[in-house]
Scaffold this active site. Structure first.
Site, PDB file in Angstrom:
ATOM      1  N   TYR A 138     -28.678  98.793  40.754  1.00 30.31           N
ATOM      2  CA  TYR A 138     -29.275  98.453  39.460  1.00 30.31           C
ATOM      3  C   TYR A 138     -29.441  99.696  38.594  1.00 30.31           C
ATOM      4  O   TYR A 138     -28.977  99.744  37.446  1.00 30.31           O
ATOM      5  CB  TYR A 138     -30.622  97.780  39.707  1.00 30.31           C
ATOM      6  CG  TYR A 138     -31.466  97.533  38.478  1.00 30.31           C
ATOM      7  CD1 TYR A 138     -31.090  96.598  37.519  1.00 30.31           C
ATOM      8  CD2 TYR A 138     -32.666  98.215  38.294  1.00 30.31           C
ATOM      9  CE1 TYR A 138     -31.876  96.358  36.410  1.00 30.31           C
ATOM     10  CE2 TYR A 138     -33.465  97.985  37.186  1.00 30.31           C
ATOM     11  CZ  TYR A 138     -33.064  97.053  36.243  1.00 30.31           C
ATOM     12  OH  TYR A 138     -33.848  96.818  35.147  1.00 30.31           O
ATOM     13  N   CYS A 140     -28.080 102.602  38.828  1.00 21.64           N
ATOM     14  CA  CYS A 140     -26.824 103.274  38.525  1.00 21.64           C
ATOM     15  C   CYS A 140     -26.079 102.541  37.406  1.00 21.64           C
ATOM     16  O   CYS A 140     -25.540 103.169  36.482  1.00 21.64           O
ATOM     17  CB  CYS A 140     -25.962 103.343  39.785  1.00 21.64           C
ATOM     18  SG  CYS A 140     -24.527 104.402  39.634  1.00 21.64           S
ATOM     19  N   ARG A 188     -41.029  89.953  41.204  1.00 24.46           N
ATOM     20  CA  ARG A 188     -41.570  91.308  41.119  1.00 24.46           C
ATOM     21  C   ARG A 188     -42.976  91.366  41.703  1.00 24.46           C
ATOM     22  O   ARG A 188     -43.584  90.343  42.004  1.00 24.46           O
ATOM     23  CB  ARG A 188     -41.564  91.775  39.661  1.00 24.46           C
ATOM     24  CG  ARG A 188     -40.181  91.828  39.031  1.00 24.46           C
ATOM     25  CD  ARG A 188     -40.299  92.088  37.542  1.00 24.46           C
ATOM     26  NE  ARG A 188     -39.037  91.945  36.846  1.00 24.46           N
ATOM     27  CZ  ARG A 188     -38.531  90.782  36.421  1.00 24.46           C
ATOM     28  NH1 ARG A 188     -39.192  89.651  36.642  1.00 24.46           N
ATOM     29  NH2 ARG A 188     -37.385  90.736  35.790  1.00 24.46           N
TER      30      ARG A 188
END
Length: 322
Positions: A138, A140, A188
């Site tokens: 993610y 990168c 999350r």
């Protein structure tokens, strides 16, 4: 523009009187719909928030994560650049990866020096883990699209602003498994803990909950974005951290605070054992890794836009959990 409108249905189906004629919803996927360029041509400004951005997906769906955050965003950048349209692109604080301080021994005095852990837009390096730790797919992909946006600005004159959110939280930000989202899946941290609290289950702390985060209230964050929209001369060409360094806690401290706030707003007594420790491999699967600390330097956004966050963590947790 989105692939679904569940969370904004009250704004578009039908729109309330104060939004009549001011908002229209287009259901499409930006990666394979020919209508996208036409919509960008019609607009004065494009704000791109499209992404897979749930940590549980980064190492279990790395290909989808990379495509969503880089490949699928390419046409948006291309059409904005070719049609001379301004772009506000949403990145992430995860592009910073690990802090320099995390590579020092735990008792090293330099760990306490701000330059080793405070993250600055135009100075801090982006340090990721090894390739086998697919959690960094993610970060990168997000870093590479940032570099492409910046390059379009340098070579082709694209007017852009890049936003790096630092843990924006508030009502309706995520899903509670089996309640208002899929029964499977890991949302999350705020939604994970909320789910545990609702089910009266212990809150799961990955690797002891030692990672540190800063949280900013969504209402404060949107004020920052509005300033970017309204002040192109001061926002164009910049990357902005949008966070609240005053709301720094470890994930363990967040769990303790949420347990306390939830007991207050629900009237239910806290569990006798409110938290349990789990390994990252057990919780996220093979290939997970984590950033140690995310403290945003707010100098640039304060200088350019005069923005500072306002809402203390306990207040925003109470608003969200209520």
């Amino acid at each position: 523009v989105d692939v679904y409108c569940d969370k904004i249905r009250h704004l578009v189906d039908p729109p309330p009187p104060h939004l009549a004629g001011r908002i229209s919803f287009h259901r499409l996927n930006i990666k394979n719909d020919s209508r996208l360029e036409g919509l960008i041509k019609m607009a004065d400004l494009t704000i791109n928030l499209a992404a897979i951005c749930t940590p549980a997906d980064y190492n279990t769906r790395p290909l989808d994560t990379i495509y969503s955050n880089f490949i699928d965003a390419l046409p948006v950048v291309k059409y904005c650049s070719e049609n001379s349209k301004r772009l506000i692109h949403f990145s992430t604080c995860e592009v910073y990866g690990k802090t320099i301080g995390s590579f020092l021994p735990k008792d090293h005095p330099l760990r306490k020096e701000a330059e080793f852990y405070v993250l600055t837009e135009d100075e801090s390096p982006c340090i990721f883990g090894p390739i086998v730790k697919q959690r960094w797919s993610y970060a990168c992909a997000k870093q590479l699209i940032e570099r492409l946006v910046f390059a379009e600005g340098a070579e082709n004159g694209l007017e852009f602003t890049i936003v790096r959110p630092f843990n924006w939280i508030g009502p309706r930000m995520d899903f509670i498994p089996g309640v208002d989202g899929p029964s499977e899946g890991v949302p999350r941290v705020l939604a994970c803990f909320s789910n545990n609290l609702l089910r009266r289950e212990p809150l799961k702390l990955v690797d002891g909950g030692e990672s540190q985060r800063t949280f900013v209230y969504i209402k404060d964050a949107i004020e920052a974005v509005l300033l970017m929209i309204e002040n192109p001369a001061r926002a164009n060409g910049h990357i902005f951290n949008v966070g609240n360094p005053d709301n720094e806690v470890t994930v363990r401290e967040l769990a303790e605070m949420m347990t306390e706030v939830y007991a207050k707003v629900s009237g239910e007594p806290p569990l006798e054992e409110p938290v349990i420790d789990v390994s990252a491999k057990e919780f996220y699967g093979e290939g997970y890794d984590d950033s140690d600390k995310r403290i945003p330097d707010m100098t640039l956004i304060n200088k350019q836009l005069g923005w500072n966050p306002k809402t203390p963590l306990k207040d925003l947790l109470e608003t969200t959990l209520t």
